[in-house]
Design a protein around this motif. Structure first.
Motif, short mmCIF file in Angstrom:
data_model
loop_
_atom_site.label_atom_id
_atom_site.label_comp_id
_atom_site.label_asym_id
_atom_site.label_seq_id
_atom_site.Cartn_x
_atom_site.Cartn_y
_atom_site.Cartn_z
N LYS A 209 64.78 71.85 14.97
CA LYS A 209 64.71 71.34 16.28
C LYS A 209 65.81 71.79 17.21
CE LYS A 209 64.61 66.99 16.28
NZ LYS A 209 63.54 66.40 17.29
N GLY A 210 66.73 72.43 16.93
CA GLY A 210 67.96 72.75 17.72
C GLY A 210 68.83 71.33 17.90
N ARG A 211 68.87 70.67 17.07
CA ARG A 211 69.49 69.14 16.98
C ARG A 211 70.92 69.59 16.80
NH1 ARG A 211 67.14 64.29 16.51
NH2 ARG A 211 68.30 62.46 15.78
N LYS B 131 61.21 69.79 20.01
CA LYS B 131 62.54 70.46 20.10
C LYS B 131 63.37 69.38 20.65
CE LYS B 131 61.30 74.61 18.79
NZ LYS B 131 62.02 75.09 17.57
N PHE B 132 64.76 69.41 20.52
CA PHE B 132 65.69 68.42 20.74
C PHE B 132 65.69 67.96 22.29
CE2 PHE B 132 69.78 67.06 21.84
CZ PHE B 132 69.91 65.63 21.24
N GLY B 133 65.65 66.80 22.59
CA GLY B 133 65.74 66.41 23.94
C GLY B 133 64.43 66.35 24.75
N ARG B 134 63.48 66.76 23.97
CA ARG B 134 62.09 67.08 24.81
C ARG B 134 61.04 65.79 24.34
NH1 ARG B 134 62.89 70.37 29.07
NH2 ARG B 134 63.74 72.22 28.35
N ARG C 240 59.40 69.57 30.86
CA ARG C 240 60.09 70.51 31.65
C ARG C 240 59.94 70.62 32.92
NH1 ARG C 240 58.29 72.08 26.50
NH2 ARG C 240 59.59 73.51 25.15
N THR C 241 58.99 69.85 33.37
CA THR C 241 58.60 69.44 34.85
C THR C 241 59.58 68.60 35.14
OG1 THR C 241 56.21 70.14 34.76
CG2 THR C 241 57.05 69.15 36.59
N PRO C 242 60.48 68.96 36.40
CA PRO C 242 61.28 67.72 36.85
C PRO C 242 60.55 66.61 37.06
CG PRO C 242 61.68 69.76 38.03
CD PRO C 242 60.66 70.12 37.05
N LEU C 243 61.41 65.44 36.94
CA LEU C 243 60.73 64.24 37.08
C LEU C 243 61.67 63.08 37.66
CD1 LEU C 243 59.11 62.07 34.00
CD2 LEU C 243 61.27 61.12 35.08
N ARG C 244 61.07 62.53 38.36
CA ARG C 244 61.97 61.29 39.18
C ARG C 244 61.41 60.02 39.09
NH1 ARG C 244 61.41 62.93 45.14
NH2 ARG C 244 62.64 60.95 45.48
N TYR D 121 53.92 59.35 26.35
CA TYR D 121 54.44 60.65 26.18
C TYR D 121 53.10 61.64 26.14
CZ TYR D 121 58.73 59.02 24.04
OH TYR D 121 60.10 58.52 24.11
N ALA D 122 52.01 61.36 25.81
CA ALA D 122 50.75 62.12 25.90
C ALA D 122 50.60 62.51 27.32
CB ALA D 122 49.65 61.54 25.36
N VAL D 123 50.58 61.46 28.40
CA VAL D 123 50.55 61.67 29.81
C VAL D 123 51.65 62.89 30.11
CG1 VAL D 123 50.72 60.67 31.94
CG2 VAL D 123 49.29 59.61 30.18
N LEU D 124 52.76 62.60 29.90
CA LEU D 124 53.93 63.46 30.10
C LEU D 124 53.71 64.73 29.80
CD1 LEU D 124 57.20 61.31 29.87
CD2 LEU D 124 55.81 61.67 32.01
N ARG D 125 53.11 65.02 28.48
CA ARG D 125 52.87 66.30 27.92
C ARG D 125 51.72 66.96 28.83
NH1 ARG D 125 54.86 68.43 23.40
NH2 ARG D 125 56.40 67.21 22.48
N ASP D 126 50.74 66.14 29.17
CA ASP D 126 49.55 66.87 30.04
C ASP D 126 49.93 67.04 31.18
OD1 ASP D 126 47.74 66.24 27.87
OD2 ASP D 126 46.93 64.32 28.57
N LEU D 127 50.82 66.39 32.06
CA LEU D 127 51.25 66.75 33.27
C LEU D 127 52.35 67.95 33.13
CD1 LEU D 127 51.89 63.09 34.69
CD2 LEU D 127 49.71 64.68 35.14
#
Length: 339
Positions: free
Chosen positions: A52-54, A149-152, A243-247, A299-305
């Protein structure tokens, strides 16, 4: 990577054997997919952290079968814990209890407590039941943080796990298939490890089971985390991030979004219904206005986006009431990764 059908007994037993051999297995739970290792095998735990890189100071949660004895893992199981187990196990609630002396400190990152959970997903239960008899003492527990992976962003489908660990071949990682996770965000974590010190129940991570439901069983509202609270999964300020910036924006700010200023197309995730005609370069993504349904899809939506090539993901800030606490915790930490 091999996958298992929920009814595939042979694959379940193969996965259990792999765990007993010190290897890693990804499996579904009702919250998210977990990356599992034998909770009493320090070498397997080290492999889990490495995959995981944890950070090694970030403890993991031990998953138990419904009939397992939590007293094997905990030095004490207070009456408060027993009541909560009866009310919410199997289910998305993790309890932090004093760790038994014979349980490896590595599972708790050296802390005196241990996190225990009994998942309700049938595949997870089948795996845990197949694994326990392979231990000499019959008390099998599987340490399983989210299978990413850790943090994702945590995975809620088997395909998400495959995408997270493309470097792992079939010998390194087996994935058990179990459909979409029903809850969609990680378990509630409640600390009961300091009751003998006069510290009452402390809610360390909100989730599907909220503070009010816990209070109905405990007779007292859980306190907020204090400075001496144990470290737990998902407690870092920045976590669960794409990975995409999020606000995060209030609804009024959605119509003022500027794709040109963002450097490319924007995905704007809105609640209930779109607020009007989207500005140029902005794609509305409508999510349920119900917190349970929203969490299930988040989480599925965030991954798709994340995979869609947007320059920016904007989430409409949900209501601040208690029903949305788990969701607001997750998306707040995701946005903090880009502050």
């Amino acid at each position: 990577m091999p996958e298992a059908d929920p009814a595939g007994d042979a694959l379940i037993h193969e996965a259990a054997r792999r765990l007993a051999d010190g290897r890693l297995v990804a499996f579904p739970t009702e919250t998210v997919y977990g990356l599992g290792a034998d909770a009493e095998n320090p070498a397997a735990l080290a492999a889990l952290y490495a995959a995981k890189g944890r950070p090694t100071d970030h403890p993991v949660i031990v998953h138990l079968a419904p009939e397992a004895d939590p007293g094997y893992w905990a030095a004490a199981v207070p009456a408060e814990a027993r009541r909560l187990m009866e009310a919410f196990w199997p289910g998305p609630l993790t309890l932090i209890l004093p760790r038994a002396a014979h349980i490896p400190a590595a599972v708790s990152s050296g802390q005196s407590g241990v996190g225990l959970r009994c998942p309700s997903h049938p595949v997870a239960q089948a795996l845990l039941r197949a694994f326990a008899p392979l231990k000499p003492h019959g008390h099998g527990g599987v340490a399983a943080p989210s299978a990413n992976k850790f943090g994702r962003v945590s995975p809620t489908r088997a395909e998400h796990v495959r995408g997270e660990f493309p470097e792992c071949d079939a010998e390194a990682l087996m994935i058990l298939e179990g459909g979409d996770s029903e809850v969609g965000i990680e378990s509630t974590i409640l600390d009961l490890s300091r009751l003998d010190m006069g510290v009452g129940p402390v809610l360390l991570r909100p989730g599907h089971i909220g503070a009010r439901r816990l209070a109905e069983v405990l007779g007292v509202m859980p306190a907020r985390p204090d400075r001496a609270a144990p470290r737990v999964s998902g407690s870092l300020k920045a976590h669960y991030a794409p990975r995409t910036p999020l606000r995060l924006l209030d609804r009024d700010g959605l119509l003022a979004l500027d794709a040109a200023a963002a450097g490319g197309p924007i995905a704007a995730v809105v609640l209930g219904e779109a607020p009007g005609t989207a500005p140029a370069g902005v794609d509305w993504v409508v999510m349920p206005a119900d917190p349970v349904a929203y969490a299930r899809r988040l989480y599925a939506v965030l991954r798709d986006l994340d995979a869609a090539g947007h320059a920016l993901i904007v989430l409409q800030r949900p209501p601040a009431d208690a029903a949305w606490q788990g969701v607001n915790d997750r998306i707040g930490r995701a946005a903090a990764a880009f502050e």
